[in-house]
Design an enzyme around this catalytic site. Structure first.
Site, PDB file in Angstrom:
ATOM      1  N   HIS A  30       0.890  -0.642   0.065  1.00  0.00           N
ATOM      2  CA  HIS A  30       0.023   0.091  -0.112  1.00  0.00           C
ATOM      3  C   HIS A  30       0.999   1.159   0.137  1.00  0.00           C
ATOM      4  CE1 HIS A  30      -2.996  -2.583   2.042  1.00  0.00           C
ATOM      5  NE2 HIS A  30      -3.541  -2.228   1.123  1.00  0.00           N
ATOM      6  N   GLN A  36     -18.196  -6.262  -0.510  1.00  0.00           N
ATOM      7  CA  GLN A  36     -17.495  -7.164  -1.608  1.00  0.00           C
ATOM      8  C   GLN A  36     -17.891  -8.383  -0.863  1.00  0.00           C
ATOM      9  OE1 GLN A  36     -14.691  -4.244  -1.605  1.00  0.00           O
ATOM     10  NE2 GLN A  36     -12.613  -5.616  -1.662  1.00  0.00           N
TER      11      GLN A  36
HETATM   12  O1  PAF Z   1      -8.318  -4.161  -3.052  1.00  0.00           O
HETATM   13  C1  PAF Z   1      -8.664  -3.380  -2.346  1.00  0.00           C
HETATM   14  O2  PAF Z   1      -8.293  -3.390  -1.161  1.00  0.00           O
HETATM   15  C2  PAF Z   1     -10.715  -3.559  -2.515  1.00  0.00           C
HETATM   16  O3  PAF Z   1     -10.773  -4.286  -3.415  1.00  0.00           O
HETATM   17  C3  PAF Z   1     -10.505  -1.777  -2.678  1.00  0.00           C
HETATM   18  C4  PAF Z   1      -9.976  -1.805  -4.423  1.00  0.00           C
HETATM   19  C5  PAF Z   1     -10.535  -1.021  -1.590  1.00  0.00           C
HETATM   20  C6  PAF Z   1     -11.806  -1.548  -3.209  1.00  0.00           C
HETATM   21  O4  PAF Z   1     -13.005  -1.987  -1.454  1.00  0.00           O
END
Ligand code: PAF
Length: 301
Positions: A55, A79
């Site tokens: 990140h 998700q």
């Molecule tokens: O890749 C991720 O961490 C997630 O899928 C995202 C893009 C932040 C969406 O919640």
């Protein structure tokens, strides 16, 4: 509360105020607008928190391309197809903010919304058609996953309105889907994919890695090692041969359970049937280490 923990809380509060953490979209928009009217550019790194070097690499790239970077930290419920995965997903806002502070104290902002701030009281996904990209691999194994990703990323883009947004190639399918989302809805943002960040033993960095047992963590680099060998074999062998070879390797590895190995066209993400020199391909793996699901991929040509 003991004095030591009071001091810790106070320190956490100071981190949070120094680094500009917003929990509310109207305050965030107000602040971002004040930067945009001054002509400042904005990079955006959406995350679900539990930040790691991968990140931070996205944030650093964002800082080198833009005046400011906003990182969202939000564990998006829509998700997840597995309730336990959602419940156990690490939530570490304080240490995430502290980590971001080590990169830059004044040019990074955090948006850590509540569920209500994003979804109001309707925690549901929109339904998308990403020209079939959503039905392959992760889409086939995680029902509704990309509707959830599409919903949150579209909403975040509407709130943040960044100039550029950064996504890691570890979630390569997600990256292709977000590029498609931006094209379909004509969203004025440049989507930038960044190379996979790996630990020194090759394991792709992921927030889920922190939940691996010692044994599984030791076994997990096998995934990337196998991808690298598959790439070499793909130079001379068919996709079918390489796939069977990979499946055989995983059968010999008791700590990892292969969910899929797929060689796919980079653009359509459809499984490769016949090699063409005009196309590019990638190999994708999803495997379980205990109850932790890990994914990785590699460019083949
Ligand atoms: O890749 C991720 O961490 C997630 O899928 C995202 C893009 C932040 C969406 O919640």
């Amino acid at each position: 509360m003991q004095i030591a923990s009071k001091i810790l809380c106070l320190q956490a509060l100071i981190f949070i105020t120094v680094l500009n953490v917003f929990h509310n979209k109207s305050e965030l928009s107000h602040h971002l607008n004040s930067l945009k009217v001054k002509g400042k550019t904005l990079g955006f790194v959406p995350t679900m928190g539990a930040l790691h070097e991968g990140h931070l690499a996205l944030v650093k790239k964002g800082l080198s391309d833009n005046d400011y970077v906003i990182t969202s930290i939000f564990v998006n419920p829509t998700q997840f197809d597995n309730e336990q995965d959602l419940v156990k997903y690490p939530r570490t806002l304080e240490s995430d903010v502290a980590l971001l502070k080590t990169v830059n104290e004044t040019k990074i902002m955090v948006y850590a919304p509540t569920i209500e701030d994003i979804y109001n009281h309707n925690v549901q996904s929109e339904r998308f058609n990403f020209d079939g990209l959503e039905n392959e691999m992760e889409g086939a194994f995680r029902t509704g996953h990309f509707n959830g990703v599409g919903t949150i990323v579209k909403r975040l883009f509407e709130i943040v309105k960044p100039h550029r947004a950064y996504f890691g190639e570890k979630d390569f399918q997600q990256l292709q889907i977000i590029k498609k989302l931006v094209a379909l809805y004509d969203i004025p943002v440049e989507v930038i994919g960044c190379a996979i960040h790996r630990a020194s033993d090759g394991l792709a960095m992921s927030s889920r890695n922190t939940r691996l047992t010692k044994e599984h963590r030791k076994a997990a680099p096998f995934i990337y090692k196998t991808l690298k060998s598959a790439k070499i074999k793909f130079g001379t062998k068919s996709a079918k041969y390489v796939t069977e070879w990979v499946e055989k390797q995983f059968k010999k590895q008791p700590l990892l359970e292969l969910e899929y190995f797929i060689i796919a066209d980079t653009e359509t993400l459809k499984p490769l049937k016949r090699k063409s020199t005009k196309k590019t391909y990638r190999a994708f793996i999803a495997a379980y280490a205990g109850d932790i699901r890990l994914i990785d991929n590699i460019a083949l040509n």
